[in-house]
Design a protein around this motif. Structure first.
Motif, mmCIF file in Angstrom:
data_model
loop_
_atom_site.group_PDB
_atom_site.id
_atom_site.type_symbol
_atom_site.label_atom_id
_atom_site.label_comp_id
_atom_site.label_asym_id
_atom_site.label_seq_id
_atom_site.Cartn_x
_atom_site.Cartn_y
_atom_site.Cartn_z
ATOM 1 N N GLU A 1 -1.682 0.568 4.968
ATOM 2 C CA GLU A 1 -3.179 0.536 5.029
ATOM 3 C C GLU A 1 -3.722 2.046 5.708
ATOM 4 O O GLU A 1 -4.956 2.072 4.301
ATOM 5 N N GLY A 2 -3.915 2.481 6.202
ATOM 6 C CA GLY A 2 -4.381 3.297 7.198
ATOM 7 C C GLY A 2 -3.862 4.331 6.232
ATOM 8 O O GLY A 2 -4.737 5.482 6.535
ATOM 9 N N SER B 1 0.967 -1.138 -0.281
ATOM 10 C CA SER B 1 -0.112 0.456 -0.030
ATOM 11 C C SER B 1 1.101 1.270 -0.315
ATOM 12 O O SER B 1 0.470 2.272 0.201
ATOM 13 N N LYS C 1 -9.175 10.961 11.348
ATOM 14 C CA LYS C 1 -10.203 9.642 10.921
ATOM 15 C C LYS C 1 -9.241 8.465 11.855
ATOM 16 O O LYS C 1 -7.341 8.749 12.158
ATOM 17 N N ASP D 1 -3.791 8.987 0.531
ATOM 18 C CA ASP D 1 -4.989 8.673 -1.107
ATOM 19 C C ASP D 1 -6.370 10.170 -0.686
ATOM 20 O O ASP D 1 -6.442 10.459 -2.329
ATOM 21 N N ASN D 2 -6.588 10.565 0.233
ATOM 22 C CA ASN D 2 -7.543 11.469 0.325
ATOM 23 C C ASN D 2 -6.889 12.581 1.068
ATOM 24 O O ASN D 2 -8.167 13.411 0.888
ATOM 25 N N THR E 1 -4.562 5.453 3.098
ATOM 26 C CA THR E 1 -5.798 6.061 2.873
ATOM 27 C C THR E 1 -5.583 7.559 2.819
ATOM 28 O O THR E 1 -6.395 8.091 2.180
#
Length: 292
Positions: free
Chosen positions: A283-284, A48, A262, A290-291, A287
């Protein structure tokens, strides 16, 4: 994973560093916590994060970085991080900070907000919060410090490892870290117990942090540190399911400071969550990136 470290020297401070991943892509700098300087290594091989430039460095007092002046403030540690980025000619970066490294990441964001794209905080060490604003992280580590000061160093380190990783810490370190990770941790424990915990005790969480951080457009090099706007960029707070009440308290503190936070709860993990469940942590982080 074999990691070759290079050296930077800025203002007589020598820091070991390595750049992994894709050097032409967006950079992420990882700020490690106490005792285990290479605790973030398991994240570097996660799929990731494969499309990012990954900057790994050893803070003062760890591994081959400077060991001459170790009683430094959290602010000085943040300056070390900035100086390394300047040395690498990087002025926009994603920051991942674990434990004390998370505290340094917060201080970095306060002092150098125009560098920051996103912040990922892996159970950051916080002080000066709570009902009376007087919680001191040193309370948690006093038994270990006392043992260490009495010469019972292996016992102190064993308690630290069992508390932050679990009873099978040697197995997990052998599986996920470099071969000499434990031996290096034994050497670097002095930095943590003698110098960093007092620095953490002196640091107070600025509860007005969010109001003091300007909302900087990273495409605009001009900025005004007096602008009072919420920090609107993405923030991750990650904690292990087995980390205890303090980690949950800090989750709320960070959420209050940064409305755009988040929360990531990592299964089957304690304080060293990036060693115990690196895939979930990576992965966190991805995220959030990516955002952004």
């Amino acid at each position: 994973m074999n990691i070759e470290m290079e050296k930077s020297v800025v203002n007589e401070v020598e820091l070991e560093y390595s750049i992994l991943g894709k050097k032409e892509e967006e950079p992420i700098i990882f700020i490690h916590g106490g005792i285990i300087a290479d605790a973030n290594i398991p994240l570097f091989s996660e799929p990731s994060l494969k499309n990012y430039q990954l900057i790994h460095y050893h803070r003062r007092g760890y591994a081959g970085s400077s060991k001459d002046k170790l009683r430094v403030s959290i602010s000085e540690q943040a300056l070390d991080c900035k100086n390394l980025l300047d040395y690498l000619e990087i002025n926009h970066v994603h920051i991942v900070g674990h434990s004390v490294g998370g505290t340094i990441a917060l201080q970095f964001t306060l002092e150098y907000p125009h560098y920051v794209n996103t912040i990922s905080l892996l159970e950051p060490a916080l002080t000066g919060y709570g009902q009376d604003g007087n919680y001191e992280i040193i309370e948690e580590f006093m038994p270990m410090i006392e043992l260490y000061d009495k010469g019972k160093k292996q016992k102190a380190i064993d308690i630290f490892m069992r508390t932050t990783i679990g009873n099978d810490y040697l197995k997990l370190m052998e599986e996920h870290l470099l071969v000499d990770a434990y031996d290096l941790a034994v050497i670097d424990a002095k930095t943590y117990f003698h110098y960093e915990i007092p620095s953490m005790k002196a640091w107070k969480l600025p509860l007005s942090l969010n109001a003091n951080i300007p909302n900087i457009d990273n495409n605009n090099n001009s900025f005004n540190l007096n602008i009072e706007r919420p920090f609107s960029k993405s923030v991750l707070y990650a904690r292990g399911t087995d980390s205890g009440q303090r980690a949950k308290e800090r989750e709320q503190v960070i959420s209050n400071l940064f409305p755009n936070t988040k929360i990531l709860v990592v299964e089957n993990a304690k304080h060293m969550l990036q060693i115990m469940n690196p895939s979930k942590v990576a992965e966190g982080i991805a995220t959030i990136l990516d955002n952004q």
